[in-house]
Design a protein around this motif. Structure first.
Motif, PDB file in Angstrom:
ATOM      1  N   CYS A  57     -33.172  -1.526 -15.748  1.00 15.29           N
ATOM      2  CA  CYS A  57     -33.354  -1.630 -14.298  1.00 15.29           C
ATOM      3  C   CYS A  57     -32.122  -2.239 -13.633  1.00 15.29           C
ATOM      4  O   CYS A  57     -31.708  -1.794 -12.559  1.00 15.29           O
ATOM      5  CB  CYS A  57     -34.596  -2.458 -13.979  1.00 15.29           C
ATOM      6  SG  CYS A  57     -36.128  -1.650 -14.454  1.00 15.29           S
ATOM      7  N   HIS A  58     -31.532  -3.227 -14.282  1.00 15.81           N
ATOM      8  CA  HIS A  58     -30.311  -3.836 -13.747  1.00 15.81           C
ATOM      9  C   HIS A  58     -29.211  -2.796 -13.633  1.00 15.81           C
ATOM     10  O   HIS A  58     -28.501  -2.731 -12.620  1.00 15.81           O
ATOM     11  CB  HIS A  58     -29.857  -4.997 -14.634  1.00 15.81           C
ATOM     12  CG  HIS A  58     -28.500  -5.499 -14.289  1.00 15.81           C
ATOM     13  ND1 HIS A  58     -27.374  -5.074 -14.946  1.00 15.81           N
ATOM     14  CD2 HIS A  58     -28.081  -6.359 -13.332  1.00 15.81           C
ATOM     15  CE1 HIS A  58     -26.320  -5.662 -14.407  1.00 15.81           C
ATOM     16  NE2 HIS A  58     -26.717  -6.443 -13.432  1.00 15.81           N
ATOM     17  N   SER A  63     -25.617  -0.264 -10.221  1.00 15.35           N
ATOM     18  CA  SER A  63     -24.715   0.862  -9.958  1.00 15.35           C
ATOM     19  C   SER A  63     -24.895   1.358  -8.528  1.00 15.35           C
ATOM     20  O   SER A  63     -23.913   1.696  -7.854  1.00 15.35           O
ATOM     21  CB  SER A  63     -24.939   1.984 -10.972  1.00 15.35           C
ATOM     22  OG  SER A  63     -26.257   2.494 -10.864  1.00 15.35           O
ATOM     23  N   SER A  64     -26.123   1.384  -8.048  1.00 11.43           N
ATOM     24  CA  SER A  64     -26.374   1.766  -6.660  1.00 11.43           C
ATOM     25  C   SER A  64     -25.721   0.783  -5.693  1.00 11.43           C
ATOM     26  O   SER A  64     -25.115   1.183  -4.688  1.00 11.43           O
ATOM     27  CB  SER A  64     -27.877   1.834  -6.405  1.00 11.43           C
ATOM     28  OG  SER A  64     -28.140   2.016  -5.052  1.00 11.43           O
ATOM     29  N   LEU A  65     -25.827  -0.509  -5.991  1.00 13.03           N
ATOM     30  CA  LEU A  65     -25.218  -1.517  -5.125  1.00 13.03           C
ATOM     31  C   LEU A  65     -23.689  -1.431  -5.125  1.00 13.03           C
ATOM     32  O   LEU A  65     -23.054  -1.617  -4.088  1.00 13.03           O
ATOM     33  CB  LEU A  65     -25.666  -2.915  -5.546  1.00 13.03           C
ATOM     34  CG  LEU A  65     -26.991  -3.372  -4.981  1.00 13.03           C
ATOM     35  CD1 LEU A  65     -27.446  -4.657  -5.652  1.00 13.03           C
ATOM     36  CD2 LEU A  65     -26.900  -3.559  -3.483  1.00 13.03           C
ATOM     37  N   PHE A  66     -23.093  -1.164  -6.275  1.00 20.23           N
ATOM     38  CA  PHE A  66     -21.639  -1.031  -6.319  1.00 20.23           C
ATOM     39  C   PHE A  66     -21.164   0.191  -5.530  1.00 20.23           C
ATOM     40  O   PHE A  66     -20.151   0.136  -4.839  1.00 20.23           O
ATOM     41  CB  PHE A  66     -21.125  -0.984  -7.760  1.00 20.23           C
ATOM     42  CG  PHE A  66     -20.802  -2.323  -8.323  1.00 20.23           C
ATOM     43  CD1 PHE A  66     -19.751  -3.080  -7.820  1.00 20.23           C
ATOM     44  CD2 PHE A  66     -21.539  -2.850  -9.355  1.00 20.23           C
ATOM     45  CE1 PHE A  66     -19.447  -4.326  -8.337  1.00 20.23           C
ATOM     46  CE2 PHE A  66     -21.250  -4.097  -9.882  1.00 20.23           C
ATOM     47  CZ  PHE A  66     -20.207  -4.837  -9.371  1.00 20.23           C
ATOM     48  N   MET A  67     -21.914   1.295  -5.631  1.00 28.34           N
ATOM     49  CA  MET A  67     -21.536   2.468  -4.840  1.00 28.34           C
ATOM     50  C   MET A  67     -21.690   2.189  -3.346  1.00 28.34           C
ATOM     51  O   MET A  67     -20.832   2.575  -2.544  1.00 28.34           O
ATOM     52  CB  MET A  67     -22.381   3.669  -5.256  1.00 28.34           C
ATOM     53  CG  MET A  67     -21.972   4.252  -6.586  1.00 28.34           C
ATOM     54  SD  MET A  67     -22.859   5.757  -6.999  1.00 28.34           S
ATOM     55  CE  MET A  67     -24.355   5.081  -7.691  1.00 28.34           C
ATOM     56  N   VAL A  96     -29.519  -0.390   4.991  1.00 24.56           N
ATOM     57  CA  VAL A  96     -30.809  -0.353   4.290  1.00 24.56           C
ATOM     58  C   VAL A  96     -30.594  -0.335   2.783  1.00 24.56           C
ATOM     59  O   VAL A  96     -31.297  -1.022   2.032  1.00 24.56           O
ATOM     60  CB  VAL A  96     -31.639   0.861   4.761  1.00 24.56           C
ATOM     61  CG1 VAL A  96     -32.831   1.099   3.862  1.00 24.56           C
ATOM     62  CG2 VAL A  96     -32.077   0.676   6.209  1.00 24.56           C
ATOM     63  N   LEU A  97     -29.619   0.449   2.319  1.00 21.78           N
ATOM     64  CA  LEU A  97     -29.329   0.486   0.886  1.00 21.78           C
ATOM     65  C   LEU A  97     -28.865  -0.872   0.364  1.00 21.78           C
ATOM     66  O   LEU A  97     -29.246  -1.282  -0.734  1.00 21.78           O
ATOM     67  CB  LEU A  97     -28.268   1.547   0.588  1.00 21.78           C
ATOM     68  CG  LEU A  97     -28.718   2.999   0.696  1.00 21.78           C
ATOM     69  CD1 LEU A  97     -27.525   3.935   0.566  1.00 21.78           C
ATOM     70  CD2 LEU A  97     -29.767   3.313  -0.346  1.00 21.78           C
ATOM     71  N   LEU A  98     -28.056  -1.566   1.150  1.00 23.34           N
ATOM     72  CA  LEU A  98     -27.573  -2.880   0.734  1.00 23.34           C
ATOM     73  C   LEU A  98     -28.722  -3.878   0.653  1.00 23.34           C
ATOM     74  O   LEU A  98     -28.902  -4.547  -0.376  1.00 23.34           O
ATOM     75  CB  LEU A  98     -26.503  -3.382   1.690  1.00 23.34           C
ATOM     76  CG  LEU A  98     -25.967  -4.790   1.408  1.00 23.34           C
ATOM     77  CD1 LEU A  98     -25.167  -4.797   0.117  1.00 23.34           C
ATOM     78  CD2 LEU A  98     -25.138  -5.299   2.562  1.00 23.34           C
ATOM     79  N   ILE A 103     -32.655  -6.897  -2.625  1.00 19.86           N
ATOM     80  CA  ILE A 103     -34.034  -7.345  -2.877  1.00 19.86           C
ATOM     81  C   ILE A 103     -34.472  -6.923  -4.275  1.00 19.86           C
ATOM     82  O   ILE A 103     -35.078  -7.703  -5.008  1.00 19.86           O
ATOM     83  CB  ILE A 103     -34.977  -6.818  -1.784  1.00 19.86           C
ATOM     84  CG1 ILE A 103     -34.730  -7.586  -0.482  1.00 19.86           C
ATOM     85  CG2 ILE A 103     -36.436  -6.917  -2.214  1.00 19.86           C
ATOM     86  CD1 ILE A 103     -35.450  -7.046   0.718  1.00 19.86           C
ATOM     87  N   LEU A 104     -34.134  -5.708  -4.658  1.00 23.57           N
ATOM     88  CA  LEU A 104     -34.505  -5.234  -5.998  1.00 23.57           C
ATOM     89  C   LEU A 104     -33.756  -5.983  -7.089  1.00 23.57           C
ATOM     90  O   LEU A 104     -34.344  -6.396  -8.089  1.00 23.57           O
ATOM     91  CB  LEU A 104     -34.243  -3.734  -6.110  1.00 23.57           C
ATOM     92  CG  LEU A 104     -35.168  -2.832  -5.315  1.00 23.57           C
ATOM     93  CD1 LEU A 104     -34.691  -1.392  -5.382  1.00 23.57           C
ATOM     94  CD2 LEU A 104     -36.601  -2.951  -5.799  1.00 23.57           C
ATOM     95  N   ILE A 105     -32.456  -6.182  -6.926  1.00 20.61           N
ATOM     96  CA  ILE A 105     -31.660  -6.818  -7.982  1.00 20.61           C
ATOM     97  C   ILE A 105     -31.973  -8.296  -8.121  1.00 20.61           C
ATOM     98  O   ILE A 105     -31.820  -8.881  -9.194  1.00 20.61           O
ATOM     99  CB  ILE A 105     -30.151  -6.580  -7.766  1.00 20.61           C
ATOM    100  CG1 ILE A 105     -29.377  -6.707  -9.085  1.00 20.61           C
ATOM    101  CG2 ILE A 105     -29.565  -7.528  -6.749  1.00 20.61           C
ATOM    102  CD1 ILE A 105     -29.594  -5.615 -10.030  1.00 20.61           C
ATOM    103  N   CYS A 106     -32.458  -8.919  -7.039  1.00 17.83           N
ATOM    104  CA  CYS A 106     -32.808 -10.338  -7.106  1.00 17.83           C
ATOM    105  C   CYS A 106     -34.199 -10.567  -7.667  1.00 17.83           C
ATOM    106  O   CYS A 106     -34.636 -11.707  -7.804  1.00 17.83           O
ATOM    107  CB  CYS A 106     -32.675 -10.972  -5.724  1.00 17.83           C
ATOM    108  SG  CYS A 106     -30.955 -11.188  -5.232  1.00 17.83           S
TER     109      CYS A 106
END
Length: 177
Positions: A57-58, A63-67, A96-98, A103-106
């Motif tokens: 999941c990480h 990867s989504s956050l880095f993009m 919204v993506l950020l 929220i997901l990564i935390c």
């Protein structure tokens, strides 16, 4: 025991650097250090399945956050958190993506990371669980503070419309030659 201490040390170092970070990509990098420490603590505690789920999941979320952060860098021409303002007005989708990604990564619900971190916390001793909760809260607060500063406010560095910078570069190369 040593690996558990090293896992806690990784989370503590990440917490220290996340709350003091001025570069959005470095902030995400220190968050990765935190998650590797959490995965190490899960493995040491015998929570192998949770550790594998946590790492998968990480990898997807990060990867989504880095993009997204690279697209934000292109939009504002900076990686510095204090140089990015008004992301919601400039690019609502990236805002919204950020926020969603953070929220997901935390590990906030409904993130699967919430379940893996909850399993780890419930498996630790009381004082260890309390220390880990405080460290995770510091990381969440630091990342959310940075993201909210980037998303809100008036747009600072309004760039030209997409594609114009490439046209200007092409024109300059023609003029110079």
């Amino acid at each position: 025991d040593l690996l558990l201490v090293l896992g806690f040390l990784s989370v503590a170092v990440a917490a220290f650097f996340v709350i003091r970070q001025y570069d959005c990509k470095r902030m995400l990098g220190y968050s990765s250090i935190e998650h590797m420490g959490l995965a190490m603590m899960m493995l040491v505690s015998g929570l192998t399945n949770y550790a594998v789920c946590h790492l998968l999941c990480h990898a997807l979320f990060k990867s989504s956050l880095f993009m997204t952060s690279e697209n934000i860098r292109i939009t504002f021409n900076t990686r510095r958190i204090d140089g990015i303002r008004g992301l919601l007005a400039a690019s609502p989708l990236r805002a919204v993506l950020l926020l969603g990604g953070l929220i997901l990564i935390c590990g906030m619900p409904p993130s699967p990371l919430f379940l893996t971190e909850l399993a780890l916390i419930s498996h630790l001793k009381d004082w260890q669980a309390l220390v880990l909760i405080v460290l995770l809260f510091l990381i969440f607060a630091g990342m959310l503070h940075a993201a909210l500063r980037m998303v809100s406010g008036k747009e600072r560095n309004k760039l030209a419309a997409p594609g114009v910078s490439m046209d200007i570069t092409a024109l300059m190369s023609v003029v110079i030659s």
